[in-house]
Design a protein around this motif. Structure first.
Motif, short mmCIF file in Angstrom:
data_model
loop_
_atom_site.label_atom_id
_atom_site.label_comp_id
_atom_site.label_asym_id
_atom_site.label_seq_id
_atom_site.Cartn_x
_atom_site.Cartn_y
_atom_site.Cartn_z
N LYS A 113 44.25 33.65 34.54
CA LYS A 113 45.24 33.28 35.54
C LYS A 113 45.90 34.54 36.06
O LYS A 113 46.32 35.40 35.26
CB LYS A 113 46.30 32.34 34.94
N ALA A 114 46.00 34.64 37.38
CA ALA A 114 46.52 35.86 37.98
C ALA A 114 48.00 36.01 37.68
O ALA A 114 48.79 35.08 37.87
CB ALA A 114 46.29 35.85 39.49
N LEU A 115 48.37 37.22 37.20
CA LEU A 115 49.76 37.55 36.95
C LEU A 115 50.33 38.38 38.10
O LEU A 115 51.46 38.17 38.53
CB LEU A 115 49.89 38.33 35.63
N VAL A 116 49.55 39.33 38.57
CA VAL A 116 49.94 40.22 39.67
C VAL A 116 48.71 40.43 40.55
O VAL A 116 47.59 40.55 40.04
CB VAL A 116 50.46 41.57 39.14
N GLY A 117 48.97 40.45 41.86
CA GLY A 117 47.85 40.75 42.75
C GLY A 117 47.94 39.97 44.04
O GLY A 117 48.78 39.08 44.19
N PRO A 118 47.08 40.28 45.01
CA PRO A 118 47.10 39.59 46.30
C PRO A 118 46.78 38.11 46.14
O PRO A 118 46.15 37.70 45.16
CB PRO A 118 46.02 40.31 47.12
N ARG A 119 47.19 37.37 47.10
CA ARG A 119 46.86 35.96 47.09
C ARG A 119 45.38 35.77 47.38
O ARG A 119 44.77 36.53 48.10
CB ARG A 119 47.69 35.21 48.13
N GLY A 120 44.87 34.70 46.84
CA GLY A 120 43.45 34.44 47.03
C GLY A 120 42.71 34.52 45.72
O GLY A 120 43.26 34.91 44.67
N PRO A 121 41.45 34.15 45.73
CA PRO A 121 40.67 34.15 44.49
C PRO A 121 40.43 35.56 43.98
O PRO A 121 40.29 36.51 44.74
CB PRO A 121 39.37 33.47 44.90
N VAL A 122 40.37 35.65 42.66
CA VAL A 122 40.05 36.93 42.02
C VAL A 122 38.54 37.15 42.13
O VAL A 122 37.76 36.26 41.78
CB VAL A 122 40.49 36.92 40.54
N PRO A 123 38.08 38.31 42.64
CA PRO A 123 36.64 38.53 42.81
C PRO A 123 35.91 38.56 41.48
O PRO A 123 36.37 39.19 40.51
CB PRO A 123 36.56 39.88 43.52
N SER A 124 34.81 37.84 41.42
CA SER A 124 34.04 37.79 40.17
C SER A 124 33.16 39.02 39.99
O SER A 124 32.67 39.29 38.88
CB SER A 124 33.16 36.53 40.16
N ASP A 125 32.88 39.77 41.09
CA ASP A 125 32.01 40.95 41.00
C ASP A 125 32.79 42.25 41.00
O ASP A 125 32.24 43.32 41.24
CB ASP A 125 31.03 40.96 42.17
#
Length: 461
Positions: A113-125
């Motif tokens: 689960k994202a704690l910090v970072g831009p909105r949107g899905p976390v890149p899997s690659d």
């Protein structure tokens, strides 16, 4: 519609220019590929260092707080950590990567689960670095793929490099076009001169010459062209002079014959045995001239196939001298021979016999009564040298240099009154040349003319 077909200058220009463009395209592609790969590796290496530092720092904070509540949606805390990195960079820590993040990054917990970072899905690659606390992974720091940054041209530096590269290609293309045009013109200038000279030569202007300003293959070709033009001009002049001489030589006996016949026809002169004898003498002179012209044409090298074989030239020479001995005796002339026993050469016996007969006839006709002819010979360095030296009268140096010219007869004692056509020595020169030898004239020690004949021997003799 007529298609444009480039000349040799256009073809050479297109060939060199196309090669330059191909080299430029390959260089541009190579530089771009090298830049993109190098730039990506550069960014990837810096991000990996920052991910490692950020992972270690977050791991220390997690150990202090026991969970991720301190970081969840706390961008200010994240900003302070990043500022501390920049402070260390200002202190010139050699272990720190370059300034600034080149890619986006996220911090996720153990449940992704994202704690910090831009909105949107976390890149899997994306590139990831585990946050390890007491031997347990409690989260990850994830950065977006570096390739996506370059592929989408999201960096101003990359766009600037592309623009600069294309400007360099355009300028290089213009420079290559100018240099190729000047090079093509410079290289083909001698060729154009040769082409123009060939056209003038083919049109009959044998005085044509081309400038030869270089020592390369084109310069040698220009020299050969000038030599060819000089030879054609000389042959052209000789042919015109030859035809004029033939016309002149034939006109004289024909004029005499015509005058004699008209005199008999008009009754001015009686048709007597003496007049018939006079006519026969002029016919004989005309026949001799025509025969000599025929022999001259046959004696030219390549005019007929010489039937060459191994033969003893001494035997031929002795036979020819024996056939003339009686005629020499009738004029009070003597023939002496000073020859080796045997000399073998490779030649045509009929043509060589014609050579000896002409030389003997020349001495018989032009030597004063009571004189002599010495025929000597020796072998010297695989060549047989024969000398025909007769007695007075002789010739001066200027006449000596012209003895082998066609229709040339010396003034004075050795002149046309002796019945010669002026072709005998020319025939001799052609026969000797056809056998690979040389023919020279000089002053005889007996006061006359000395004719020297050099012929090559058979190599295994």
């Amino acid at each position: 519609m007529k298609l444009w077909r480039p000349g040799i200058t256009g073809k050479l220009f297109l060939a060199i220019f196309s090669t330059c463009l191909l080299v430029l395209a390959i260089m541009h592609w190579g530089v771009r590929l090298s830049f993109e790969r190098g730039f990506i590796d550069y960014i990837k290496h810096g991000n990996e260092q920052r991910l490692e530092l950020l992972g270690d720092a977050l791991g220390e904070q997690y150990a202090l707080h026991g969970n991720w509540q301190f970081l969840r949606h706390n961008d200010r805390f994240m900003f302070q950590i990043l500022k501390s990195f920049e402070h260390d960079e200002d202190g010139r820590n050699p272990n720190m990567p370059p300034h600034g993040w080149r890619t986006q990054f996220w911090v996720v917990d153990q449940d992704y689960k994202a704690l910090v970072g831009p909105r949107g899905p976390v890149p899997s690659d994306g590139t990831r670095r585990a946050i390890n606390v007491n031997g347990r992974d409690v989260g990850w720091v994830i950065a977006s793929p570096v390739e996506r940054l370059t592929r989408n041209t999201d960096i101003n530096f990359d766009r600037q490099q592309r623009r600069t590269s294309w400007i360099i290609v355009a300028l290089s293309t213009l420079l290559a076009a100018a240099a190729t045009f000047l090079l093509a013109r410079g290289l083909l200038a001698p060729v154009k001169r040769l082409v123009e000279g060939t056209h003038r030569l083919a049109a009959g202007d044998f005085t044509t010459r081309v400038d030869s300003t270089s020592q390369d293959e084109l310069g040698k070709l220009a020299q050969d062209f000038n030599q060819l033009a000089s030879t054609l001009e000389k042959n052209h002049n000789m042919r015109r002079a030859y035809m004029a001489d033939i016309s002149h030589e034939l006109r004289t006996p024909l004029a005499i014959l015509r005058g004699e016949l008209e005199a008999i026809q008009d009754g001015v002169r009686q048709f007597t045995p003496e007049s018939v004898a006079s006519l026969q003498m002029e016919v004989a002179t005309l026949t001799k001239l025509v025969d000599d012209l025929h022999q001259l044409s046959l004696s030219d090298e390549g005019a007929l196939a010489y039937q060459k074989k191994s033969l003893d030239i001494i035997t031929l020479l002795e036979v020819a001298a024996g056939a003339f001995r009686q005629r020499f005796d009738s004029r009070g002339l003597s023939i002496r021979l000073a020859l080796p026993d045997h000399v073998t050469i490779f030649g045509d016996s009929d043509r060589l016999m014609q050579l000896f007969n002409n030389l003997l006839e020349n001495s018989l006709r032009y030597t004063d009564e009571g004189g002599q002819l010495l025929i000597s010979g020796e072998v010297n360095q695989q060549r047989f040298i024969m000398t025909f030296a007769d007695s007075a009268p002789g010739v001066n140096d200027d006449q000596l240099n012209r003895l082998f010219e066609r229709f040339y007869r010396t003034e004075g004692s050795r002149n046309r009154a002796s019945g010669g056509s002026g072709l005998g020595l020319s025939i001799c020169k052609n026969i000797v040349a056809a056998h690979g030898g040389t023919l020279k004239a000089g002053h005889s020690p007996f006061g006359g003319v000395s004719i020297t004949v050099e012929l090559p021997l058979i190599q295994n003799q």
